[in-house]
Write a protein that holds these residues in place. Structure first.
Motif, PDB file in Angstrom:
ATOM      1  N   UNK A   1       1.092  66.922  39.785  1.00  0.00           N
ATOM      2  CA  UNK A   1       0.562  67.838  38.782  1.00  0.00           C
ATOM      3  C   UNK A   1       1.441  67.741  37.533  1.00  0.00           C
ATOM      4  N   UNK A   2       0.818  67.541  36.389  1.00  0.00           N
ATOM      5  CA  UNK A   2       1.552  67.519  35.131  1.00  0.00           C
ATOM      6  C   UNK A   2       0.609  67.956  34.014  1.00  0.00           C
ATOM      7  N   UNK A   3       1.058  67.804  32.791  1.00  0.00           N
ATOM      8  CA  UNK A   3       0.238  68.206  31.646  1.00  0.00           C
ATOM      9  C   UNK A   3      -0.015  67.009  30.734  1.00  0.00           C
ATOM     10  N   UNK A   4      -1.061  67.135  29.952  1.00  0.00           N
ATOM     11  CA  UNK A   4      -1.367  66.090  28.975  1.00  0.00           C
ATOM     12  C   UNK A   4      -0.207  65.932  27.989  1.00  0.00           C
TER      13      UNK A   4
ATOM     14  N   UNK B   1     -10.063  65.332  28.043  1.00  0.00           N
ATOM     15  CA  UNK B   1      -9.214  66.066  27.102  1.00  0.00           C
ATOM     16  C   UNK B   1      -8.563  67.273  27.769  1.00  0.00           C
ATOM     17  N   UNK B   2      -8.703  67.400  29.079  1.00  0.00           N
ATOM     18  CA  UNK B   2      -8.160  68.543  29.797  1.00  0.00           C
ATOM     19  C   UNK B   2      -6.643  68.631  29.601  1.00  0.00           C
ATOM     20  N   UNK B   3      -6.107  69.815  29.404  1.00  0.00           N
ATOM     21  CA  UNK B   3      -4.655  69.962  29.196  1.00  0.00           C
ATOM     22  C   UNK B   3      -3.830  69.800  30.469  1.00  0.00           C
ATOM     23  N   UNK B   4      -4.444  70.038  31.641  1.00  0.00           N
ATOM     24  CA  UNK B   4      -3.746  69.868  32.912  1.00  0.00           C
ATOM     25  C   UNK B   4      -4.269  68.620  33.609  1.00  0.00           C
ATOM     26  N   UNK B   5      -3.358  67.845  34.198  1.00  0.00           N
ATOM     27  CA  UNK B   5      -3.712  66.603  34.874  1.00  0.00           C
ATOM     28  C   UNK B   5      -3.255  66.675  36.325  1.00  0.00           C
ATOM     29  N   UNK B   6      -4.210  66.521  37.239  1.00  0.00           N
ATOM     30  CA  UNK B   6      -3.926  66.518  38.665  1.00  0.00           C
ATOM     31  C   UNK B   6      -4.243  65.117  39.197  1.00  0.00           C
ATOM     32  N   UNK B   7      -3.241  64.432  39.734  1.00  0.00           N
ATOM     33  CA  UNK B   7      -3.433  63.079  40.247  1.00  0.00           C
ATOM     34  C   UNK B   7      -3.483  63.101  41.772  1.00  0.00           C
ATOM     35  N   UNK B   8      -4.459  62.381  42.328  1.00  0.00           N
ATOM     36  CA  UNK B   8      -4.557  62.179  43.769  1.00  0.00           C
ATOM     37  C   UNK B   8      -5.137  60.779  43.973  1.00  0.00           C
ATOM     38  N   UNK B   9      -4.802  60.154  45.094  1.00  0.00           N
ATOM     39  CA  UNK B   9      -5.311  58.814  45.375  1.00  0.00           C
ATOM     40  C   UNK B   9      -6.589  58.886  46.196  1.00  0.00           C
ATOM     41  N   UNK B  10      -7.392  57.830  46.116  1.00  0.00           N
ATOM     42  CA  UNK B  10      -8.706  57.819  46.762  1.00  0.00           C
ATOM     43  C   UNK B  10      -8.619  57.852  48.276  1.00  0.00           C
TER      44      UNK B  10
END
Length: 294
Positions: A160-163, A85-94
């Motif tokens: 980096x983006x937001x929910x 439910x976090x408002x900030x979303x940080x995406x990275x690949x494995x």
């Protein structure tokens, strides 16, 4: 007995899709552990690997692991968003390695735009000298600044983006180039996309022709998926295919003048791979334009 205090809700979630690559996942999580993870949830979404990453899970007890049975990184990323439910979303690949200040920078840049893509450096996993594939990737791979500022899309290996933005745009879609598709949809809805050179992760180069070919076969299939399938779309795709050898000639000076390559041996191997790959892509794309599978 005192009631335990509930854990504070995370301010941000790091979402990592994973499939059957425990060594690189371990390296990814080790790099993240050197970051300041205060208020941050780290979430690995395993895409139903044949060998589940149980050893990795045991080693990183503070990281949450979930399994997504629907194949594809798009489904894994979507599951990751749904799990937090976090408002900030940080995406990275494995297979990426975050800089030691990546999380701090992600927090800093998050208020500056709706979508922020960062720099992706390339490193070799094999000792020198570089193969043709490694030399080619050193020059051409992961030019996120060009993707964002010229082509208008970004990848999700350093995003980096937001929910709020994610839920409005909708999830990643499988079967197409999901990075291009998702960020293009976001931009078309009026969301602002920027590039930040100080938001840094590193990614290993493809070590040989087979790995590089596999990468570009997948990308060619995904890009054709967002190209369109009308006769006009197919004709435009065929013209793009025929331009591939010309593009190799155009990009040759970039290879020969690159300061990322060590000596003429690497430059010549990179140039040979450039022409080989562009001719291969031309063949694939012409087959697609004629309705054939690749």
């Amino acid at each position: 007995m005192a009631t335990p205090k509930p854990k504070p809700q995370p301010k941000a979630a790091i979402i990592i899709p994973h499939y059957n690559d425990p060594d690189r996942l371990t390296r990814c999580l080790e790099a993240l552990s050197r970051n300041d993870l205060t208020g941050v949830e780290v979430l690995v979404v395993d895409n139903n690997s044949p060998q589940p990453p149980t050893d990795v899970q045991a080693r990183f007890a503070d990281t949450r692991f979930v399994v997504e049975t629907e194949k594809g990184a798009a489904a894994a990323r979507n599951r990751g968003v749904a799990e937090t439910i976090a408002p900030l979303l940080f995406f990275i690949d494995a297979d990426c390695v975050a800089a030691d200040d990546w999380v701090t920078k992600a927090h800093e840049v998050a208020p500056t735009a709706d979508l922020i893509g960062g720099r992706v450096d390339v490193f070799d996993e094999t000792p020198p000298p570089r193969s043709g594939a490694e030399a080619f990737e050193a020059v051409f791979a992961f030019n996120f600044q060009n993707y964002i500022e010229v082509q208008g899309f970004t990848g999700s290996g350093n995003l980096v983006t937001t929910r709020k933005v994610f839920e409005d745009v909708g999830g990643f879609r499988g079967g197409v180039s999901e990075d291009l598709d998702w960020s293009t949809r976001a931009v078309s809805k009026g969301y602002r996309l920027i590039y930040r050179d100080d938001l840094v992760v590193s990614h290993p180069s493809r070590s040989d022709w087979a790995a590089l070919r596999h990468k570009w076969l997948r990308l060619t299939q995904e890009l054709f998926g967002v190209n369109g399938n009308t006769p006009r779309d197919r004709a435009k795709w065929a013209l793009r295919a025929l331009a591939m050898p010309i593009s190799a000639v155009v990009h040759l000076p970039k290879v020969l003048g690159s300061d990322k390559l060590d000596g003429w041996g690497e430059k010549l191997r990179a140039a040979g791979t450039l022409f080989r790959l562009r001719f291969q892509r031309m063949i694939w794309m012409l087959r697609q334009a004629m309705g054939q599978s690749i």
